[in-house]
Enzyme design. Structure first.
Site, short mmCIF file in Angstrom:
data_model
loop_
_atom_site.label_atom_id
_atom_site.label_comp_id
_atom_site.label_asym_id
_atom_site.label_seq_id
_atom_site.Cartn_x
_atom_site.Cartn_y
_atom_site.Cartn_z
N CYS A 1 0.82 -1.22 0.00
CA CYS A 1 0.00 0.00 0.00
C CYS A 1 0.85 1.27 0.00
O CYS A 1 0.53 2.25 -0.67
CB CYS A 1 -0.90 0.03 1.23
SG CYS A 1 -2.11 -1.30 1.26
N HIS A 2 1.93 1.26 0.77
CA HIS A 2 2.68 2.51 1.01
C HIS A 2 3.88 2.67 0.08
O HIS A 2 4.53 3.73 0.13
CB HIS A 2 3.15 2.57 2.46
CG HIS A 2 2.02 2.60 3.47
ND1 HIS A 2 1.23 3.72 3.66
CD2 HIS A 2 1.55 1.66 4.31
CE1 HIS A 2 0.32 3.45 4.61
NE2 HIS A 2 0.49 2.20 5.01
N CYS B 1 8.89 15.27 36.51
CA CYS B 1 9.78 15.21 35.34
C CYS B 1 10.49 16.56 35.19
O CYS B 1 11.68 16.63 34.90
CB CYS B 1 8.99 14.93 34.06
SG CYS B 1 7.83 13.57 34.15
N HIS C 1 14.30 17.51 34.20
CA HIS C 1 14.50 17.69 32.76
C HIS C 1 14.21 19.09 32.26
O HIS C 1 14.33 19.36 31.08
CB HIS C 1 13.70 16.64 32.00
CG HIS C 1 14.17 15.25 32.32
ND1 HIS C 1 15.36 14.74 31.83
CD2 HIS C 1 13.65 14.28 33.10
CE1 HIS C 1 15.53 13.51 32.29
NE2 HIS C 1 14.51 13.21 33.07
N CYS D 1 12.44 6.05 34.01
CA CYS D 1 12.37 7.30 34.77
C CYS D 1 11.43 7.13 35.97
O CYS D 1 11.76 7.55 37.08
CB CYS D 1 11.89 8.45 33.89
SG CYS D 1 13.18 9.61 33.46
#
Lengths: 153, 270
Positions: B88-89, B186, B190, B231
């Site tokens: 298909c692709h 987080c 970060h 994490c």
């Protein structure tokens, strides 16, 4: 005698952490009183052991303190640079002040990145294996306080 | 594996790898960015020079083994339909270029938030009539990485719209919420402390542009959700399931936050 009693107490509270089915169960925290920015009295009247405290701060499964702080310890490369260096901490802070910062630094600075080492309430999504347990036991807190109190150089 | 690998190492790919490398260097030179300004620094900027070189060289990047495997899967018929992805692709280099840079994305028909892994599995079940791959299985990692590789050097471009806003807000709340026994969000590491030393490691900006990535700690390729689980474990928080709504929402928030950072899959991470 006091040491013996402390050891006994510690053994009892550790035993209470694991139920018969191996599941971690809640541990009642010992009460403490905050005066200003300090907890002047040792938790449960326990006496700390500086040598044990040093092992706890180095142990990555216990305090793991070197991940964020630099300590005056040789042979430990790559120490953290997140929190203040611990060299001379005993000149800057009293034992009681150190104790509260270990128990729950957020009581002094709500935005702190330092974990609370003696707290079980008001925490979100704690992993089941740690649920209801403080990061360090009362005896371990006192051991670390005793070690930090030696860092007066 | 090595023959397949040779096929993947084309002139086109190594050229864009070089472009991606310089792109990253430019971002780092510009310094830490703020939301809405310059793109955030990629985790690559915290690798040693030799690891950066290893990452950008297709002959030495260990993640390329999965890219080769993914290229084979792309061509192989599967499921009751007897169709391969290529049926298909067509050529992934054309049809999949830039696709990974636009994920996660809300699937219009169901309103479900899909990351690349989930989109691949949707294609398998609805088009190929094949079983979905297990999350973190080698074929899913390989195909995800192969498709992401077609966006190498393309800037992440995930927009918030009416359909995705609720997912984005959920992910954002998760990013800023303290969690676990160590009571850390987080963002505390970060965002506020990114670039600082955590023992021997440098705290990253939490940019997922290299995933699936070859992580030295794992000695294998792993998904972003595997990294997020690490994490969670680190702050002693509950680990959500691979592909869970929690991590999908967080992945969306991270992608929006990483707007403009070039895709580097398969990156090397510590």
């Amino acid at each position: 005698m006091k040491r013996l009693a402390a050891g006994l107490l510690s053994a009892i509270s550790s035993a209470a952490l694991i139920a018969a089915d191996g599941q971690a169960v809640a541990e009642e925290l010992l009460p403490f009183e905050i005066h200003g920015d300090a907890v002047p009295k040792a938790l449960g009247g326990l006496s700390g052991d500086a040598q044990r405290g040093k092992q706890i701060i180095l142990d990555r499964r216990k305090g793991n303190c070197l991940i964020c702080h630099t300590f005056p310890i040789e042979d430990e490369p790559f120490q953290g640079a997140i929190g203040p260096p611990m060299s001379g901490v005993a000149r800057r802070l009293s034992e009681g002040q150190i104790r509260l910062r270990m128990i729950d630094q957020s009581r002094i600075n709500p935005k702190t990145a330092m974990p609370p080492y003696y707290r079980t309430k008001g925490l979100a999504d704690v992993a089941p294996e740690y649920e209801g347990r403080p990061a360090l036991s009362a005896q371990e807190i006192e051991d670390v306080v005793a070690y930090l109190a030696t860092l007066n150089g | 594996m090595s023959v397949a690998m040779k096929q993947t190492v084309s002139g086109r790919a190594s050229h864009s790898a070089l472009a991606a490398f310089f792109c990253v260097a430019a971002v780092v030179a510009a310094g830490p960015a703020s939301a809405g300004g310059e793109p955030l620094p990629s985790g690559t900027s915290f690798l040693t020079q030799s690891l950066q070189a290893q990452q950008s060289d297709e002959a030495t990047n260990p993640g390329m083994l999965w890219i080769s495997e993914g290229a084979l899967i792309w061509q192989t018929p599967d499921g009751a339909s007897g169709a391969s992805c290529a049926t298909c692709h067509g050529d992934a280099g054309t049809s999949m270029k830039g696709v990974a840079a636009s994920y996660p994305k809300v699937y219009g028909k169901t309103g479900e938030l899909l990351n690349l892994e989930k989109r691949i599995n949707l294609c398998r079940t609805s088009q190929q009539n094949a079983e979905p791959y297990a999350y973190e299985s080698d074929p899913l990692l390989a195909l995800t990485a192969f498709i992401a590789r077609q966006s190498l050097g393309q800037p992440i471009n995930v927009q918030i719209d009416d359909a995705s806003r609720a997912f984005y807000e959920r992910g954002k709340a998760m990013f800023y919420r303290r969690q676990g026994q160590l009571n850390l969000s987080c963002a505390q590491c970060h965002e506020a402390l990114a670039g600082k030393q955590l023992r021997g490691d440098t705290i990253s900006y939490g940019v997922g542009n290299g995933y699936p990535a070859y992580r030295l700690e794992w000695q294998t390729l792993g998904s972003l959700h595997r990294r997020l689980r690490s994490c969670s474990y680190g702050v002693r928080a509950r680990r959500f399931e691979f592909g869970s709504p929690e991590y999908l929402s967080l992945e969306l928030f991270l992608a929006v936050r990483a707007q403009g950072v070039p895709v580097e899959t398969p990156a090397i991470r510590r």
